[in-house]
Design a protein around this motif. Structure first.
Motif, PDB file in Angstrom:
ATOM      1  N   ASN A 194       1.101  16.205  -7.532  1.00 62.27           N
ATOM      2  CA  ASN A 194       1.236  16.195  -6.117  1.00 62.27           C
ATOM      3  C   ASN A 194       2.461  15.860  -5.822  1.00 62.27           C
ATOM      4  OD1 ASN A 194      -1.726  16.515  -5.528  1.00 62.27           O
ATOM      5  ND2 ASN A 194      -1.880  14.702  -6.870  1.00 62.27           N
ATOM      6  N   GLU A 209       2.029   1.838  -3.279  1.00 63.25           N
ATOM      7  CA  GLU A 209       0.896   2.509  -3.939  1.00 63.25           C
ATOM      8  C   GLU A 209       0.972   3.877  -3.948  1.00 63.25           C
ATOM      9  OE1 GLU A 209      -1.400   1.077  -6.233  1.00 63.25           O
ATOM     10  OE2 GLU A 209      -0.163  -0.830  -6.188  1.00 63.25           O
ATOM     11  N   LEU A 210       1.000   4.207  -2.634  1.00 63.84           N
ATOM     12  CA  LEU A 210       1.220   5.705  -2.388  1.00 63.84           C
ATOM     13  C   LEU A 210       2.179   6.485  -3.074  1.00 63.84           C
ATOM     14  CD1 LEU A 210       0.378   5.915   1.457  1.00 63.84           C
ATOM     15  CD2 LEU A 210      -1.040   6.447  -0.412  1.00 63.84           C
ATOM     16  N   LYS A 256      -6.493  10.573 -10.301  1.00 62.43           N
ATOM     17  CA  LYS A 256      -5.490   9.658 -11.402  1.00 62.43           C
ATOM     18  C   LYS A 256      -6.205   9.143 -12.507  1.00 62.43           C
ATOM     19  CE  LYS A 256      -0.903   9.986  -9.530  1.00 62.43           C
ATOM     20  NZ  LYS A 256       0.355   9.904 -10.192  1.00 62.43           N
ATOM     21  N   PHE A 306       2.927  14.161  -1.943  1.00 60.51           N
ATOM     22  CA  PHE A 306       1.712  13.720  -1.728  1.00 60.51           C
ATOM     23  C   PHE A 306       1.788  12.757  -0.587  1.00 60.51           C
ATOM     24  CE2 PHE A 306      -0.849   9.798  -2.320  1.00 60.51           C
ATOM     25  CZ  PHE A 306      -2.006  10.120  -1.808  1.00 60.51           C
ATOM     26  N   ILE A 360      -6.595  10.379   6.010  1.00 57.32           N
ATOM     27  CA  ILE A 360      -5.764   9.934   5.143  1.00 57.32           C
ATOM     28  C   ILE A 360      -6.304   9.079   3.951  1.00 57.32           C
ATOM     29  CG2 ILE A 360      -3.908   8.088   5.379  1.00 57.32           C
ATOM     30  CD1 ILE A 360      -4.452   8.657   8.505  1.00 57.32           C
ATOM     31  N   LEU A 361      -7.424   8.397   4.466  1.00 59.53           N
ATOM     32  CA  LEU A 361      -8.164   7.512   3.261  1.00 59.53           C
ATOM     33  C   LEU A 361      -8.718   8.366   2.332  1.00 59.53           C
ATOM     34  CD1 LEU A 361      -9.788   4.583   4.877  1.00 59.53           C
ATOM     35  CD2 LEU A 361      -8.453   4.546   2.794  1.00 59.53           C
ATOM     36  N   SER A 379      -4.112   2.100   5.287  1.00 63.78           N
ATOM     37  CA  SER A 379      -4.223   2.840   4.128  1.00 63.78           C
ATOM     38  C   SER A 379      -2.747   3.434   3.891  1.00 63.78           C
ATOM     39  CB  SER A 379      -5.289   4.171   4.006  1.00 63.78           C
ATOM     40  OG  SER A 379      -6.516   3.667   4.231  1.00 63.78           O
ATOM     41  N   PRO A 436      -7.222  -2.110   2.413  1.00 60.70           N
ATOM     42  CA  PRO A 436      -6.795  -0.827   1.737  1.00 60.70           C
ATOM     43  C   PRO A 436      -7.303  -0.975   0.472  1.00 60.70           C
ATOM     44  CG  PRO A 436      -4.830  -2.399   2.214  1.00 60.70           C
ATOM     45  CD  PRO A 436      -6.157  -2.720   2.915  1.00 60.70           C
ATOM     46  N   ILE A 437      -7.489   0.114  -0.370  1.00 58.95           N
ATOM     47  CA  ILE A 437      -8.194   0.031  -1.466  1.00 58.95           C
ATOM     48  C   ILE A 437      -7.143  -0.530  -2.571  1.00 58.95           C
ATOM     49  CG2 ILE A 437      -9.136   1.635  -3.400  1.00 58.95           C
ATOM     50  CD1 ILE A 437      -9.630   3.415  -0.882  1.00 58.95           C
ATOM     51  N   GLN A 453       0.817  -1.155  -0.116  1.00 54.59           N
ATOM     52  CA  GLN A 453      -0.017  -0.122   0.055  1.00 54.59           C
ATOM     53  C   GLN A 453       0.880   1.157  -0.331  1.00 54.59           C
ATOM     54  OE1 GLN A 453      -3.040  -0.277  -0.393  1.00 54.59           O
ATOM     55  NE2 GLN A 453      -3.446   1.849  -0.433  1.00 54.59           N
ATOM     56  N   ARG A 474      -7.789  11.510   1.482  1.00 56.31           N
ATOM     57  CA  ARG A 474      -6.731  11.665   0.435  1.00 56.31           C
ATOM     58  C   ARG A 474      -6.057  10.757  -0.521  1.00 56.31           C
ATOM     59  NH1 ARG A 474      -5.147  15.478  -2.063  1.00 56.31           N
ATOM     60  NH2 ARG A 474      -3.100  16.382  -2.239  1.00 56.31           N
ATOM     61  N   VAL A 475      -5.771   9.669  -0.101  1.00 53.17           N
ATOM     62  CA  VAL A 475      -5.542   8.652  -0.913  1.00 53.17           C
ATOM     63  C   VAL A 475      -6.354   8.229  -1.979  1.00 53.17           C
ATOM     64  CG1 VAL A 475      -4.785   5.964  -0.842  1.00 53.17           C
ATOM     65  CG2 VAL A 475      -3.935   7.534   0.968  1.00 53.17           C
ATOM     66  N   ILE A 515      -6.650  10.865  -4.553  1.00 48.98           N
ATOM     67  CA  ILE A 515      -5.747  10.815  -5.524  1.00 48.98           C
ATOM     68  C   ILE A 515      -5.643   9.782  -6.544  1.00 48.98           C
ATOM     69  CG2 ILE A 515      -3.089  10.701  -5.715  1.00 48.98           C
ATOM     70  CD1 ILE A 515      -4.018  13.496  -4.687  1.00 48.98           C
ATOM     71  N   MET A 516      -6.092   8.603  -6.122  1.00 45.95           N
ATOM     72  CA  MET A 516      -6.205   7.527  -6.966  1.00 45.95           C
ATOM     73  C   MET A 516      -7.277   7.654  -7.913  1.00 45.95           C
ATOM     74  SD  MET A 516      -6.485   3.885  -4.665  1.00 45.95           S
ATOM     75  CE  MET A 516      -4.884   3.260  -3.984  1.00 45.95           C
ATOM     76  N   GLU A 529       2.949  14.196   2.617  1.00 49.10           N
ATOM     77  CA  GLU A 529       1.526  15.011   3.216  1.00 49.10           C
ATOM     78  C   GLU A 529       0.609  13.975   3.990  1.00 49.10           C
ATOM     79  OE1 GLU A 529      -0.689  16.345  -0.029  1.00 49.10           O
ATOM     80  OE2 GLU A 529      -2.468  16.678   1.299  1.00 49.10           O
ATOM     81  N   VAL A 530       0.430  12.798   3.273  1.00 47.55           N
ATOM     82  CA  VAL A 530      -0.628  11.830   3.717  1.00 47.55           C
ATOM     83  C   VAL A 530       0.149  11.189   5.110  1.00 47.55           C
ATOM     84  CG1 VAL A 530      -1.328   9.624   3.396  1.00 47.55           C
ATOM     85  CG2 VAL A 530      -1.448  11.176   1.516  1.00 47.55           C
ATOM     86  N   LYS A 585       3.630   5.667  -5.759  1.00 51.79           N
ATOM     87  CA  LYS A 585       3.281   5.673  -7.038  1.00 51.79           C
ATOM     88  C   LYS A 585       2.286   6.929  -7.415  1.00 51.79           C
ATOM     89  CE  LYS A 585       3.500   0.701  -8.608  1.00 51.79           C
ATOM     90  NZ  LYS A 585       2.594  -0.239  -8.926  1.00 51.79           N
ATOM     91  N   LEU A 586       1.101   7.184  -6.435  1.00 48.69           N
ATOM     92  CA  LEU A 586       0.385   8.269  -6.592  1.00 48.69           C
ATOM     93  C   LEU A 586       1.059   9.427  -6.828  1.00 48.69           C
ATOM     94  CD1 LEU A 586      -2.705   7.117  -4.592  1.00 48.69           C
ATOM     95  CD2 LEU A 586      -2.577   7.227  -7.062  1.00 48.69           C
ATOM     96  N   GLN A 587       2.322   9.433  -6.218  1.00 49.61           N
ATOM     97  CA  GLN A 587       2.904  10.957  -6.121  1.00 49.61           C
ATOM     98  C   GLN A 587       3.363  11.044  -7.194  1.00 49.61           C
ATOM     99  OE1 GLN A 587       5.386  11.630  -2.523  1.00 49.61           O
ATOM    100  NE2 GLN A 587       6.901  12.316  -3.726  1.00 49.61           N
ATOM    101  N   ASP A 588       3.184  12.383  -7.913  1.00 47.40           N
ATOM    102  CA  ASP A 588       3.850  12.753  -9.412  1.00 47.40           C
ATOM    103  C   ASP A 588       3.896  14.132  -9.084  1.00 47.40           C
ATOM    104  OD1 ASP A 588       1.120  13.655  -9.397  1.00 47.40           O
ATOM    105  OD2 ASP A 588       0.725  12.130 -10.895  1.00 47.40           O
TER     106      ASP A 588
END
Lengths: 152, 1160
Positions: free
Chosen positions: A39, A30-31, B1034, A42, B1023-1024, A88, B1133-1134, A27, B1026-1027, B1030-1031, A45-46, A33-36
Motif C-alpha cells: 500500500n 501507526e498509519l 498486515k 496508504f 477512514i477507519l 483514527s 483509536p485502535i 496514531q 481503511r485503517v 490495513i492493520m 489515501e487515508v 507504519k502501515l504504509q508499505d
C-alpha cells in the motif's frame, strides 16, 4: 544528496514539531507504519479520505446548527463521527475539540456548540494546512530521490 | 371495697415501676459491659437504638399490664359486692319477716291472756252482781235479824259457788250497805282459802234499813267502813273444794283486810276496775268492782269486788321467754309494771305498804334498760298506739329487738313490750354474714392476686416475645443491610476488577513490547521481566476477585470445549515445579492410564482449580512432596472406598465421567476443625497465614465454587502423616468413548529396559510402579553411586564388546539377542551429577561408555546452566526434558528411543528429523511453525527456558489462562553428531543476544498472528474502515468490510440461509471467525446488529465473537456492549496490539480444529 538530507532533516523536525504542538499523535505514526510496498500511498489515501469526509461533516454540522430547532442528537452523531475519524487519523487537537463539542451537544448548549464548531473548523484548517505542508515536504524528498524517514 | 381496689392497684403500680426501673438499670449496666467489651462504635449505636426500642416497649407493656390488672380488680370487686349484697339482702328480708311474725306472736299471747283475765274478771263480777241482785230482791223484805242473817247466809253460798268455780280469782268481796262485808279469799302462798267477814253485831238491821231508807239521801261511803274500825273482823279457813269450815274463826286486825271494794270504787254506779296490790301476793292484782242495785228502787245495795291475780300472765311470759329467750313486760299506760317475764319483784315495799313500780325502776337490768331506752327514744310522747318496732336497740353491749303493742282497754290501757336479743333471731345470720363476707373478700383478694400474677406471667411471656421479635426484626434488618452491602461490595469488586483488568492488560502488553526491545541492558531486562511477573500476579489476583464476584452474582458460565486434561495438568505441574524446586519440594503428577484423554469442559477453569490447589500446597509445604493424583471413577471406585458416595448410575450418564483428583502434600496441614471453613472466602486456616505465606484466602473459595459448578465436590480428607490431602471429583463430559491407551500392549514387544536415576523419591517410585505395571523392566537409583552400580551390573563395564551378558535384578539371564532386541533407556537427573565442582565432566565421561548401548535421557533443572546443556549436546545426549519427569514425558522418551532404535536398525546412522515431529505432536500450531522454521534454519535446539517465556508472552495464554503457563517441553533433538557446529547461535553469543533473536522471531510471529482469521469489519467511517483493514491484513487476517449493522447481519446470514439445512449450519463453521463492530453506525447500530446476530444464533451451538469498536471510553458503554452480547470491547483509536490480543483471545475460544484448518 545534501539537499535530500536537509529535506529529510526538515521533514523530521516538522513532524516532531507537529507532534509536540499536539496536532498529531501516535496514531498518525501507526498509519505511517502501515504504509508499505503493498500500500504505497496508504497515508495519502487515508488522509485525503479524511479531508473529504471532514468537509462533508463540517458542512453537515454547520447546517444542522443553523436550523431553527437544532437536532442535538444529529449534531452529536456528526460530532461523534468526526471525532472517530479524527482520532483514527491522529488529529489530536481536532479530536479534543470534538470531545468538547459532544459535551456541549449533550448539554444542548447552542452557544457552546457554535463556539466549538468554529474551533473545530479552525483546528481542522490548521491540521489540514500542516498536513498538506508535510505531504509537500514528503513529495520533495521523494522527488529528490530520498526516502521518507520514519519518525518515532 | 373500691377504695381497697384502688389502693391495691396503686400499690401494684408502684411495685411494677420499681421492678421496671431495676430491670432497666440492670439492662443499662449490662449493655454497658457489652459495649465496653466490644469497643465498636457501630454496635454501640445499634445497642443504644435497641435500648430505646426496648424502653418504649417496656413502657407499653407495663401500661397494658396495669390497665388489665386494674380492670380485673374492678371486675372482681363488683362481683364481690353484688354477691354480698344480694345474698344478704334476701336472707335479711325473709328473716326480718319471720322475726317480725315471731315477735308479734310472742307479744300477742300474754296480751291475749291479760285480755282473757280481764274478761273473766268482769264476767265473774257481773255474774256476782246479777246473783246478788236476785238474792237481795228475793229477800228484800227481810224484816228481822233472822231474815237478814238468812239473806247473808244465802249470799255466802252463792258467792262461794262463784268463787269456787273460778280458781283464778283471788278474792270476791261483797260489801253491803249496812257495812257488812262478806269475802272469800285465796292465799296463793299457802293455797289456803279463807272466809272473811266482820262482826254482824255491830250492825243493826235497823241500821241497815235506815241506811236503806236514807241511803238514797245520804248515800254511803267508805267512811262507814273506816268508822267501823272498831268492828271485829273474822277469818275462817275453808276447805278449798267444799267450802266447809275447817278451822276456827279467828279475829284478824283490820289491817290485814284484803281489798274490799267499796262504794268509792263505783263512783258512777258502773263497773270499774283497777290494778291493786295486796300484802298477800307479790304480784299486782286486778280488781273489778260493780254495784248491786235494788231492782225496785235502783239504789245501790251492795258493792261486789272481784280481784284476780295477774300472776298467771307473768307465768305465761316466763314460759314464753324460757322457750324463746328475751324479755316481755306489761305496763300500764303510765308505765306501771304489771307483769314481767323475769322473776324480779314487781312491787316495791314502801312505808305505806307495797306499791307498784315503774318499768324503768325494775330490778331486771334488761327490762330497766329497755324501758329507759324507750323513754329516752320517745320521751313522754309515745308514738300513737304505742306501736314500736325497733330492730337494733343497743342495750348494754347487746343489740335487741324492741317491739311494743298497745292494748287499749277501757279504764285500763296497757302497753306490752317485748325485748328480744338480736342474737337470738339474727345471731347466726349475722355470724354467717360476717363469715361470708370474710370468705368473699378473701376469695376475691386471692383471685385478684392470682389474676395479677397470671397477667404478669402472661404479659411477661408476651413482652419477652415482643422483645425477641423486636430483636429479630432488627437482626433481619441488619442482615438485609449486610446482604445489601455485600451485594454492593460484590458489584463494586466486579466492576473494579473489570476496570482494573483492562489497564493491567495494557501494562502487560506494553511490558511485552519493552521486553522485545533490543536495546535493553541485562539489568533493565531483568527488571522489566520482574515487573512483567508482578503484573501477571496482580492480574491473577484481579481475575480471582472477578471470578468470585462472578460466581456470587451467578454470572459464571462454564465453557464446553474439548481439551486434553492430562496435558493441561502436566503443564501445570511443569510450571509449579520451578517454584517447588526453590522450596526443595518435589512435585509429582500421577494420572492413571484410564483417564480419558480428551474431556469436555472449561479447561481454563479446571486448570485454575488445580493451579490454586497446588499453589496453596506449595505455600505451606517446605519439604517433602506434592502429588497430584487423578483417576477415573470406574476403576478406582472400589479401591478408593468412595469418600463421596455416589450411585454408579450417575457416573456414566450422558457421556459424563467422574474424574477423581487428589492433591496431597506434606505441608503443615490443616486443623480438622477448619476443614470446612477453609473453603469460605477470605478464610485462612491460621490467622498468621497471611503474614507468613501471603495470599488473600480467595483461592480455595474459588476452587470450591468452580468444583461445585462442574458438578463435583471438594473436601479435605484425613491422611496418614503430616500434610493435607484434598480430594475432589469433577463431572466432565467425554466426547466419545475412546478406549484409554494401552501402554502395556504398545511396549510389550519392544522389550524396554529403563533405569530411573532420579532425585525425587516419590516421582521415581510412581514412575517405576507404572513402568512395572505396563510390563517394562525398571531399575531405581537415587544417587550417583547407585546408578553406577546398576549400570555396571547391567552392562558389565569391563568389556565393551557386543557379546556381553548380564542379569537383571530378577536373575533372568539376558542373552545377547535380547540386548540387541531390547531398548535401554537411562533416565538421569541432572541433579545426580556433582555440579559444584568439575567432577560432573568425569561423570559424563563415565556415562559415555554406555552411550552406545543405551539411550540417555536427561532430566534438566530450570536453572541448569547452558554450559552443561552444551556439553551434553556435544556428547550426543540429545534427549533432554525439563523437570519434573512424569508419565507422558517418559512415554515420549520411550517412543523416541524406540523410534531411534527401529530407524537405526533399518537405516543405520540416518537422520531422524521425524523424531522432532513426534515430540511436537501435541504442541500448538504456532510452535510447530516455529519448529519448522527452526528446522529450516537448521538450528533445531531451542532452549527451553526461552521457549517457556515465549509462550508466556504470546498473549494467547496470557489472557485466557493467566495462571497457566504452558511449559512446552522440548526435547531438542540433534541426531547428526556432525551438525554440532551448526547448532544455535546461542552457543557463541551471550544470553541477551539469544533472547533478542528469539524475540525477533516472535515479532514476526505476532505480525502474522492473525494468519487465517477471517474478520468481518462493520464500520461506517471510511477512514477507519481503511485503517483497520490495513492493520488486520498486515496481521494476516482476511477482512471483509461492511458499512453498517444491517449489512453485517446480512453478511453473516446470507451463507447460512443459502439453502442450507440446519444440520449443515451446525456442521459448517460460520463464514467469519470474528466481527469487529462499530457501535455507532447508520441504519442499524452495533448494539442492534449484535442483538440480531445473537438472536439468529439462538438454538445453535454457534457463537461468533463480536468485538465492539467505539469512540466512547466510558465503562457504561462497555457494560452496554457486553450486555447486548458482545464479547470484548476496543476503543478508538485502535491500538494494534490490544486488538490483536483481543482477537486472539476470542478466536482461541473456538474449537482448535477450526483455526488449524484455516492455517492449513
Amino acid at each position: 544528496m545534501s539537499s535530500v538530507l536537509q529535506l529529510q532533516r526538515q521533514f523530521i523536525d516538522y513532524t516532531t514539531s507537529l507532534h509536540n504542538e499536539g496536532y498529531l499523535d501516535n496514531q498518525f505514526t501507526e498509519l505511517q507504519k502501515l504504509q508499505d510496498e503493498s500500500n504505497p500511498d496508504f497515508v495519502t489515501e487515508v488522509v485525503s479520505m479524511y479531508f473529504e469526509d471532514s468537509d462533508k461533516l463540517l458542512n453537515n454540522l454547520t447546517t444542522a446548527l443553523q436550523q431553527r430547532n437544532v437536532d442535538y442528537k444529529q449534531v452529536d452523531a456528526h460530532a461523534h463521527q468526526f471525532k472517530g475519524s479524527s482520532s483514527s487519523i491522529g488529529a489530536k487537537r481536532v479530536t479534543n475539540v470534538c470531545a468538547h463539542f459532544k459535551g456541549f451537544c449533550e448539554a444542548k448548549n447552542l452557544d457552546g456548540c457554535l463556539r466549538c464548531l468554529q474551533q473545530v473548523k479552525q483546528e481542522y484548517i490548521f491540521f489540514r494546512n500542516k498536513l498538506e505542508a508535510l505531504f509537500r515536504l514528503e513529495q520533495q524528498i521523494l522527488q529528490a530521490g530520498g526516502s521518507v524517514p520514519m519518525v518515532e | 371495697m373500691h377504695l381497697c381496689n384502688t389502693m391495691a392497684a396503686s400499690f401494684i403500680k408502684q411495685v411494677f415501676i420499681k421492678i421496671h426501673s431495676a430491670v432497666n438499670s440492670w439492662e443499662r449496666s449490662h449493655s454497658r459491659c457489652r459495649r465496653r467489651g466490644l469497643h465498636r462504635d457501630v454496635e454501640q449505636d445499634d445497642l443504644q437504638h435497641n435500648n430505646a426500642n426496648c424502653l418504649s416497649s417496656y413502657y407499653s407493656v407495663f401500661v397494658a399490664r396495669l390497665a388489665i390488672m386494674v380492670m380485673l380488680a374492678i371486675l372482681i370487686g363488683l362481683l364481690t359486692i353484688l354477691t354480698w349484697h344480694f345474698t344478704r339482702l334476701y336472707t335479711r328480708a325473709s328473716l326480718n319477716a319471720l322475726a317480725y311474725g315471731l315477735r308479734y306472736e310472742l307479744l300477742q299471747r300474754p296480751v291475749l291472756r291479760m285480755w282473757s283475765i280481764l274478761n273473766s274478771t268482769v264476767e265473774i263480777t257481773t255474774a256476782q252482781v246479777k246473783l246478788s241482785e236476785f238474792v237481795i230482791r228475793k229477800y228484800n223484805k227481810a224484816e228481822n235479824q233472822a231474815e237478814q242473817v238468812e239473806v247473808y247466809a244465802i249470799m255466802r253460798e252463792v258467792t262461794w259457788a262463784l268463787f269456787a268455780s273460778h280458781r283464778a280469782l283471788n278474792s270476791i268481796t261483797i260489801k253491803y250497805k249496812n257495812g257488812f262485808v262478806q269475802a272469800f279469799h285465796r292465799d296463793p302462798r299457802d293455797n289456803s282459802t279463807y272466809y272473811i267477814y266482820n262482826d254482824l253485831t255491830n250492825y243493826t238491821m235497823a241500821g241497815l234499813y235506815d241506811v236503806n231508807t236514807s241511803s238514797s239521801h245520804h248515800g254511803w261511803n267508805d267512811q262507814t267502813i273506816h268508822s267501823n274500825i272498831s268492828a271485829v273482823w273474822y277469818r275462817e279457813p275453808l276447805d278449798p273444794d267444799t267450802g266447809e269450815k275447817i278451822g276456827k274463826q279467828k279475829a284478824i286486825p283490820p289491817d290485814e283486810l284484803i281489798n274490799i271494794a267499796g262504794i268509792s270504787q263505783v263512783p258512777y254506779g258502773a263497773a270499774s276496775w283497777h290494778v291493786a296490790v295486796s300484802k298477800f301476793t307479790n304480784s299486782p292484782l286486778l280488781s273489778a268492782a260493780m254495784p248491786v242495785r235494788d231492782a225496785a228502787q235502783g239504789s245501790i245495795v251492795a258493792v261486789v269486788g272481784v280481784t284476780t291475780s295477774l300472776y298467771s300472765v307473768g307465768q305465761l311470759m316466763k314460759e314464753l321467754v324460757e322457750f324463746h329467750s328475751g324479755h316481755i313486760y306489761l305496763t300500764s299506760q303510765e308505765g306501771w309494771l304489771l307483769a314481767t317475764s323475769s322473776t324480779t319483784p314487781l312491787l316495791r315495799n314502801s312505808t305505806s305498804g307495797p306499791n307498784l313500780m315503774m318499768a324503768v325502776d325494775s330490778q331486771d337490768p334488761v327490762i330497766q334498760a329497755g324501758a329507759k331506752w324507750l323513754l329516752k327514744a320517745y320521751g313522754k310522747k309515745p308514738p300513737p298506739n304505742h306501736e314500736v318496732h325497733i330492730e337494733k336497740a343497743k342495750l348494754g353491749n347487746k343489740l335487741y329487738y324492741i317491739d311494743s303493742f298497745f292494748l287499749n282497754l277501757k279504764r285500763l290501757p296497757m302497753v306490752g313490750v317485748l325485748i328480744v336479743p338480736r342474737k337470738y333471731i339474727m345471731g347466726k345470720v349475722d355470724e354467717r354474714a360476717f363469715k361470708t363476707l370474710m370468705i368473699l373478700i378473701s376469695a376475691s383478694v386471692c383471685i385478684l392476686v392470682i389474676g395479677c400474677v397470671c397477667i404478669f406471667v402472661l404479659t411477661n411471656g408476651v413482652s419477652k416475645e415482643m422483645k425477641l421479635r423486636a430483636e429479630l426484626i432488627s437482626h433481619l434488618d441488619a442482615r438485609r443491610k449486610a446482604e445489601a452491602s455485600s451485594n454492593y461490595k460484590s458489584q463494586f469488586l466486579a466492576n473494579m476488577s473489570h476496570e482494573l483488568r483492562t489497564p493491567m492488560a495494557a501494562v502487560i502488553g506494553l511490558l511485552d513490547i519493552l521486553i522485545s526491545d533490543e536495546c535493553l541492558t541485562n539489568e533493565q531486562y531483568a527488571t522489566v521481566s520482574q515487573i512483567r511477573r508482578c503484573s501477571t500476579a496482580l492480574l491473577r489476583l484481579l481475575n480471582n476477585i472477578l471470578d468470585i464476584s462472578k460466581v456470587e452474582s451467578g454470572k459464571l458460565v462454564l465453557e464446553e470445549a474439548e481439551f486434553d486434561m492430562g496435558r493441561e495438568l502436566e503443564g501445570l505441574v511443569d510450571m509449579f515445579s520451578v517454584q517447588c524446586k526453590n522450596h526443595n519440594v518435589e512435585t509429582v503428577i500421577d494420572l492413571s492410564d484410564d483417564m480419558p484423554k480428551v474431556v469436555q469442559g472449561d479447561s481454563a477453569r479446571v486448570v485454575q482449580i488445580f493451579a490454586n490447589l497446588i499453589s496453596n500446597s506449595i505455600k505451606f509445604t517446605t519439604s517433602g512432596y506434592i502429588i497430584l493424583r487423578g483417576w477415573c471413577e470406574d476403576s478406582h471406585s472400589f479401591i478408593e472406598n468412595g469418600n463421596f458416595l455416589l450411585e454408579k448410575s450417575s457416573c456414566k450418564k450422558d457421556n459424563k465421567v467422574i474424574l477423581w483428583f487428589e492433591v496431597d502434600d506434606t505441608g503443615c496441614g490443616i486443623d480438622p476443625s477448619k476443614w470446612e471453613s477453609v473453603f469460605e472466602s477470605f478464610e485462612q486456616a491460621d490467622p498468621s497465614t497471611t503474614r507468613l505465606h501471603g495470599g488473600t484466602g480467595l483461592g480455595l473459595c474459588i476452587v470450591r465454587t468452580l468444583v461445585n459448578k462442574m458438578g463435583g465436590e471438594i473436601r479435605v480428607v484425613k491422611k496418614n502423616g503430616p500434610g493435607t490431602l484434598m480430594q475432589l471429583y469433577l463431572l466432565l463430559g467425554t466426547p466419545v468413548d475412546t478406549p484409554p491407551e494401552n501402554y502395556k500392549l504398545k511396549y510389550a514387544d519392544h522389550n524396554l529396559k529403563v533405569v530411573l536415576a532420579l532425585n525425587g523419591s516419590m516421582g521415581r517410585m510412581i514412575l517405576s510402579k507404572w513402568l512395572f505395571k505396563i510390563g517394562v523392566h525398571a531399575w531405581d537409583a537415587c544417587e550417583w553411586n547407585e546408578l553406577t552400580h546398576i549400570l555396571q551390573y547391567l552392562f558389565i563395564p569391563s568389556r565393551y564388546t557386543q557379546n556381553l551378558t548380564f542379569e537383571c535384578s530378577k536373575d533372568e539371564p539376558i542373552t545377547k539377542q535380547e540386548i540387541e532386541a531390547s531398548v535401554f533407556i537411562i533416565v538421569v537427573d541432572i541433579g545426580l551429577l556433582n555440579l559444584s565442582t568439575d567432577i560432573w565432566k568425569e561423570q559424563l565421561n563415565f556415562l559415555d561408555i554406555f552411550n552406545k548401548r543405551a539411550k540417555f535421557a536427561w532430566v534438566l533443572n530450570h536453572d541448569t546452566s547452558n554450559t552443561i546443556k552444551m556439553e551434553l549436546r556435544n556428547r550426543g545426549h540429545l534427549l533432554m526434558v525439563n523437570e519434573p519427569l512424569y508419565k507422558s514425558k517418559l512415554v515420549q522418551i520411550m517412543e523416541a528411543a524406540i523410534k531411534e532404535k527401529t530407524i537405526s536398525l533399518r537405516h543405520g546412522d540416518t537422520d531422524t528429523h521425524e523424531l522432532l515431529e513426534i515430540d511436537n505432536v501435541h504442541s500448538d500450531p504456532e510452535s510447530s511453525n516455529d519448529s519448522e522454521k527452526s528446522l529450516n534454519s537448521n538450528s533445531t535446539g531451542i532452549v527451553q527456558v526461552e521457549e517457556t517465556r515465549r509462550v508466556v508472552s504470546s498473549s494467547r495464554y496470557g489472557i485466557v489462562s493467566n495462571c497457566f503457563l504452558e511449559l512446552t517441553e522440548v526435547c531438542s533433538e540433534r541426531n547428526k553428531p556432525g551438525a554440532n557446529e551448526a547448532f544455535p547461535v546461542a552457543i557463541n553469543n551471550d544470553n541477551a543476544r539469544e533472547k533478542r533473536v528469539q524475540y525477533a522471531e516472535k515479532t514476526v510471529n505476532v505480525q502474522k498472528s492473525l494468519e487465517g482469521v477471517r474478520i468481518l469489519l462493520a464500520e461506517d467511517t471510511p477512514i477507519l474502515q481503511r485503517v483497520a483493514t490495513i492493520m488486520l491484513e498486515k496481521m494476516g487476517a482476511t477482512v471483509a468490510v461492511v458499512g453498517d449493522g444491517l449489512q453485517a447481519v446480512e453478511a453473516l446470514q446470507s451463507p447460512l440461509e443459502d439453502g442450507m439445512t440446519a444440520q449443515q449450519q451446525m456442521r459448517d463453521p460460520p463464514p467469519y471467525d470474528l466481527i469487529l463492530m462499530d457501535c455507532q453506525m447508520p441504519k442499524m447500530d452495533g448494539y442492534e446488529a449484535t442483538k440480531a446476530i445473537r438472536r439468529a444464533e439462538m438454538g445453535t451451538d454457534l457463537h461468533i465473537p463480536i468485538v465492539a469498536l467505539t469512540a466512547h471510553a466510558m465503562s457504561s458503554d462497555e457494560a452496554k456492549c457486553l450486555e447486548v452480547g458482545m464479547d470484548a470491547y476496543l476503543t478508538k483509536p485502535i491500538d494494534c496490539k490490544l486488538m490483536v490480543s483481543t482477537i486472539l483471545s476470542l478466536t482461541k475460544l473456538q474449537p482448535n480444529s477450526h483455526i488449524i484448518k484455516s492455517t492449513e
